[in-house]
Design an enzyme around this catalytic site. Structure first.
Site, PDB file in Angstrom:
ATOM      1  N   HIS A  17       2.524  11.692  28.291  1.00 57.43           N
ATOM      2  CA  HIS A  17       3.910  11.262  28.046  1.00 57.43           C
ATOM      3  C   HIS A  17       4.341  10.380  29.216  1.00 57.43           C
ATOM      4  CE1 HIS A  17       8.214  12.406  26.620  1.00 57.43           C
ATOM      5  NE2 HIS A  17       8.261  11.279  27.311  1.00 57.43           N
ATOM      6  N   HIS A  19       6.543   6.610  30.419  1.00 56.49           N
ATOM      7  CA  HIS A  19       7.377   5.421  30.185  1.00 56.49           C
ATOM      8  C   HIS A  19       6.942   4.329  31.166  1.00 56.49           C
ATOM      9  CE1 HIS A  19      10.385   7.503  27.631  1.00 56.49           C
ATOM     10  NE2 HIS A  19      10.071   8.544  28.383  1.00 56.49           N
ATOM     11  N   LYS A 112       6.529   8.847  17.629  1.00 51.20           N
ATOM     12  CA  LYS A 112       7.517   9.551  18.447  1.00 51.20           C
ATOM     13  C   LYS A 112       8.820   9.739  17.703  1.00 51.20           C
ATOM     14  CE  LYS A 112       9.378  11.433  22.075  1.00 51.20           C
ATOM     15  NZ  LYS A 112       9.334  10.932  23.460  1.00 51.20           N
ATOM     16  N   HIS A 150      10.994  14.693  20.767  1.00 51.59           N
ATOM     17  CA  HIS A 150      11.974  14.961  21.814  1.00 51.59           C
ATOM     18  C   HIS A 150      12.821  16.110  21.283  1.00 51.59           C
ATOM     19  CE1 HIS A 150      14.800  13.748  25.149  1.00 51.59           C
ATOM     20  NE2 HIS A 150      15.549  14.570  24.427  1.00 51.59           N
ATOM     21  N   HIS A 188       7.945  17.556  26.823  1.00 50.00           N
ATOM     22  CA  HIS A 188       8.744  17.947  27.998  1.00 50.00           C
ATOM     23  C   HIS A 188       9.598  19.193  27.735  1.00 50.00           C
ATOM     24  CE1 HIS A 188      11.723  15.678  25.794  1.00 50.00           C
ATOM     25  NE2 HIS A 188      11.353  14.496  26.258  1.00 50.00           N
ATOM     26  N   ASP A 261       6.449  12.368  31.765  1.00 46.49           N
ATOM     27  CA  ASP A 261       7.722  11.767  31.365  1.00 46.49           C
ATOM     28  C   ASP A 261       8.269  10.891  32.487  1.00 46.49           C
ATOM     29  OD1 ASP A 261       9.859  11.152  29.683  1.00 46.49           O
ATOM     30  OD2 ASP A 261      11.030  12.914  30.254  1.00 46.49           O
TER      31      ASP A 261
END
Length: 359
Positions: A17, A19, A112, A150, A188, A261
Site C-alpha cells: 500500500h 502513494h 481500490k 479503505h 491500514h 500507506d
C-alpha cells in the site's frame, strides 16, 4: 531469515500500500521506496483518479521514468529493479469489461475501493458498493483480482474513531456474504475490531498495517501541542487498538502484511487549517517496522510480515534477493526537499530509531 544481536538479514520486502503521487512530487519520493522495496502496490487516487487500464499503464510509465531520471537510480542502477504494481480506482461507473482489460494487461493487480469522501482525493469514490458495483465485483471474483478497501464509513453521524468498526458491520459482512471467494485486503487497519475480524474471517481476507499504527497511539497527535505530521486517515486510535495491531502483525499469521500507506504532503499543506492527512514513511519504512517488532520482542516474525505473506496472498512469487538491517542508531531527518521549494516531513522526524537499513 538470519538474526544476530546486531544484524537482521531478510528477503527484500514488498509494500502492499503506497502513494507515489505524480509529476514533481513523484520525482522526489519514488527512489526512497526503490532503495528498500522490491514491489509496491500503487494507490490510484491521483487527480484525476486512475480509473482505466490505459491510465494505469501511462502512470506506470511515468513512475519508471521518474525513477530512471532520479540521481539515486543513476548512481545505483539496481534501483530500476523496483516493480510498481498498479491498481484501478473503483467508481460507481466502473465497467466489468475494464476489469478484464486490467487483468490482461499484466500491470494491474488490484482495484481500490474508496468510500466517497473517506480520505485524500476520494471524492470520486463509491457511494453504494453492492448497489452500483456488483457486476464488477463478480468479475473480480472470477478473475481472482483483489479488492483493496479503505475501511471506514463516511456517515457524518458516526464518530471518527468508530468508523472502521462500523464499516465491518455495514460493508464487509454484506460484501463477504455476497462474494465469498472475492479476495479482499482490509487496508491500514487501525482497531482491535479490524484485527480480530481479519483474523477470524472465512475466505480470502487479509489486511495491511502501517508503521504509524504499530508504533503510536492517538496521543502522538496531541503531545506538546497539535502534531499534524502524525495525522493520517484512518486516524491513530487508543493504545488498546495499537496493542491489538502489534499482536496481529507479530502473530505469524499470513493474513497480515506490510503496507506503509506512505503518503507525501508538502509541509505547508500539513501545517495549516484543514491540514492534509497522511504520514511519509517510504524513506525509513524498514527501520520503523523493525523498531515495532523489536519493541514487541518478535523480530523473528518480521520477514514473514514484510516479505512473504503479501506475495502469497496476491499469488505472486516471493522475492529472492536479501537486504539487511543493522542495530545502529538512525536519526530521522527533520525534513526532506520537496516540490515548489517546500519540504516534506517524514514520520517520526527528529527522533532516533534503533535500526538502520543496509542495501
Amino acid at each position: 531469515m538470519q538474526i544476530s544481536e546486531d544484524n537482521i538479514t531478510l528477503i527484500r520486502p514488498d509494500d502492499w500500500h503506497l502513494h507515489l503521487r505524480d509529476g514533481e512530487a513523484l520525482a522526489h519520493v519514488v527512489a526512497d521506496t526503490a532503495k528498500q522495496i522490491k514491489r509496491a502496490v500503487i494507490m490510484p487516487n491521483l487527480v484525476p483518479p486512475v480509473t482505466t487500464t490505459a491510465q494505469a499503464q501511462a502512470y506506470h510509465q511515468r513512475i519508471m521514468q521518474a525513477l530512471a531520471d532520479s540521481p539515486d537510480a543513476q548512481a545505483d542502477p539496481s534501483l530500476l529493479g523496483f516493480e510498481p504494481l498498479m491498481t484501478l480506482y473503483l467508481t460507481d461507473n466502473t465497467a466489468a469489461e475494464e476489469i478484464v482489460r486490467a487483468k490482461a494487461s499484466g500491470l494491474v493487480y488490484a482495484v481500490k475501493l474508496y468510500p466517497a469522501g473517506a480520505t485524500t482525493n476520494s471524492d470520486a469514490g463509491v457511494t453504494d458498493l453492492l448497489g452500483n458495483c456488483s457486476a464488477v465485483l463478480e468479475q473480480m471474483q472470477q478473475l481472482g483480482m483483489p479488492l483493496l478497501v479503505h475501511g471506514e464509513v463516511t456517515d457524518p453521524t458516526i464518530d471518527v474513531f468508530d468508523r472502521e468498526a462500523v464499516f465491518i458491520d455495514r460493508v464487509m459482512l454484506p460484501l463477504r456474504q455476497r462474494f465469498p471467494e472475492l479476495k479482499v485486503v482490509f487496508e491500514h487497519i487501525t482497531t482491535k475490531e479490524g484485527a480480530h475480524y481479519v483474523r477470524d474471517a472465512e475466505g480470502p481476507v487479509a489486511a495491511t498495517i502501517t508503521p504509524q499504527h504499530l508504533l503510536y497511539n492517538r496521543n502522538a497527535i496531541f503531545t506538546n501541542g497539535l502534531q499534524p505530521h502524525y495525522y493520517c486517515l484512518p486516524v491513530l486510535k487508543r493504545e488498546v487498538h495499537r496493542q491489538a495491531l502489534v499482536e496481529a502483525a507479530t502473530s505469524g499469521s499470513g493474513r497480515f502484511f506490510m503496507g506503509t500507506d506512505s503518503a507525501p504532503h508538502a509541509r505547508g499543506l500539513k501545517e495549516q487549517s484543514g491540514g492534509c492527512a497522511g504520514c511519509y514513511s517510504a524513506l525509513h519504512a524498514l527501520e520503523l517496522y523493525a523498531q515495532a517488532f523489536d519493541m514487541a520482542g518478535k523480530l523473528e516474525q518480521l520477514e514473514g510480515f514484510t516479505s512473504l505473506y503479501g506475495a502469497d496472498f496476491y499469488g505472486l512469487a516471493r522475492n529472492t534477493e536479501t537486504i539487511s538491517l543493522k542495530r545502529q542508531a538512525f536519526e530521522v531527518p527533520t525534513h526532506l526537499p520537496y516540490v515548489n521549494g517546500d519540504t516534506l516531513v517524514p514520520l517520526a522526524a527528529g527522533t532516533t530509531l534503533n535500526w538502520t537499513f543496509e542495501a
